[in-house]
Design a protein around this motif. Structure first.
Motif, mmCIF file in Angstrom:
data_model
loop_
_atom_site.group_PDB
_atom_site.id
_atom_site.type_symbol
_atom_site.label_atom_id
_atom_site.label_comp_id
_atom_site.label_asym_id
_atom_site.label_seq_id
_atom_site.Cartn_x
_atom_site.Cartn_y
_atom_site.Cartn_z
ATOM 1 N N SER A 89 0.808 -1.226 0.000
ATOM 2 C CA SER A 89 0.000 0.000 0.000
ATOM 3 C C SER A 89 0.840 1.274 0.000
ATOM 4 N N ASP A 117 -8.789 3.813 -2.559
ATOM 5 C CA ASP A 117 -8.214 4.217 -1.277
ATOM 6 C C ASP A 117 -6.987 3.405 -0.910
ATOM 7 N N GLU A 118 -7.012 2.107 -1.220
ATOM 8 C CA GLU A 118 -5.898 1.242 -0.829
ATOM 9 C C GLU A 118 -4.639 1.485 -1.661
ATOM 10 N N ASN A 119 -4.786 2.235 -2.778
ATOM 11 C CA ASN A 119 -3.627 2.491 -3.650
ATOM 12 C C ASN A 119 -3.138 3.932 -3.604
ATOM 13 N N SER A 280 3.461 -4.060 -4.520
ATOM 14 C CA SER A 280 2.800 -2.921 -5.167
ATOM 15 C C SER A 280 2.977 -2.963 -6.679
#
Length: 299
Positions: A89, A117-119, A280
């Protein structure tokens, strides 16, 4: 020399008290004493000396402590940096792409990806270039992945089709062909052409199209970047085959769809085979593949 021994030494040097240091390190006092004995033996000098019931650093212990503290601090910073880079994240993605993708494809892809949101805390480092230069940098691990043309004879690289681009002819609005609404490539053999350099991944595809219609184009100059081609076409220096990119609307040129020969021009996501991808990077790779399927390849 044992890295744990250096960590023990740093704590003991700060506290100058065996019992307190052992408690902080969650080890027994005899284990700490044994570690310091081994370290002093490796170094060939005493690092501590008794002072009543306590201990204190010797002259040489003080000198050594400065180096140990700096070295361990650097290792801790490196560990922290690696965790930041590889965290799913909060990682960093080094992405390269060909020039045509700069105005539209890449910005939209990044926007859609980071809107989740998580990225949103994932960072990007970008670079642009020709396919040849991007592949070279990918193999040197300057990039985690690149968007480029397909390159033959690269067995260590995985190429995944991610999008397609229409190829068109562009001519100056003052050019005789500007009266047309579309073009057959067999009709343009007599006009001066602006070509792409050998470093460009699109060059071989354009050459194959001319071979299909048995045309040997009169190439008067070669450049690397699409907008540079459009600028030369705008002044009626020549005509060109280019991808239909959004920035063409800003030039005084006529865009002519190619009705013959039929063709497909794909953009590929390229990564090194059998090479570790951070969480990621792997997340973004999979997202890009799905983004391409949903927005381009299935259209």
């Amino acid at each position: 020399m044992n890295l744990n021994h250096l960590s023990y030494f740093r704590v003991l040097a700060k506290l100058e008290h065996y019992t307190q240091a052992a408690e902080e390190l969650s080890i027994t006092q005899p284990s700490l004493s044994h570690a310091m004995f081994a370290l002093e033996k490796d170094l060939g000098t005493y690092l501590f000396e008794k002072q009543g019931r306590n201990i204190k650093l010797t002259k040489y212990g003080k000198i050594y402590y400065e180096y140990v503290d700096k070295a361990l601090s650097e290792l801790e910073r490196g560990e922290k940096k690696l965790k930041e880079l590889t965290n799913v994240s909060t990682g960093t993605i080094e992405l390269g792409y060909i020039y045509t993708l700069g105005p539209n494809f890449v910005p939209k892809l990044i926007k859609n990806f980071t809107n989740a949101d998580e990225n949103k805390n994932i960072k990007f480092l970008f670079g642009q270039g020709t396919t040849q230069s991007l592949i070279k940098d990918l193999k040197e691990e300057k990039y985690d992945m690149v968007f480029c043309s397909l390159v033959d004879d690269e067995p260590d690289i995985e190429f995944i089709p991610i999008a397609n681009e229409e190829l068109v002819i562009i001519v100056s609005n003052e050019h005789p062909l500007a009266k047309n609404e579309f073009i057959d490539l067999s009709e343009v053999g007599n006009y001066p052409f602006i070509g792409f350099s050998e470093k460009s991944g699109i060059r071989s595809l354009i050459s194959d199209l001319f071979k299909e219609v048995d045309i040997n184009p009169n190439i008067i100059c070669e450049v690397e970047e699409d907008n540079a081609v459009a600028g030369l076409v705008e002044i009626n220096y020549g005509i060109a085959v280019v991808p239909k990119i959004s920035s063409l609307k800003y030039y005084n040129v006529k865009v002519l769809p190619i009705i013959n020969p039929k063709h497909e021009r794909f953009i590929y996501l390229a990564t090194l085979k059998n090479r570790y991808l951070t969480p990621s990077v792997n997340l973004f790779k999979n997202y890009s593949i799905e983004y391409g399927k949903n927005n381009f390849l299935n259209k």
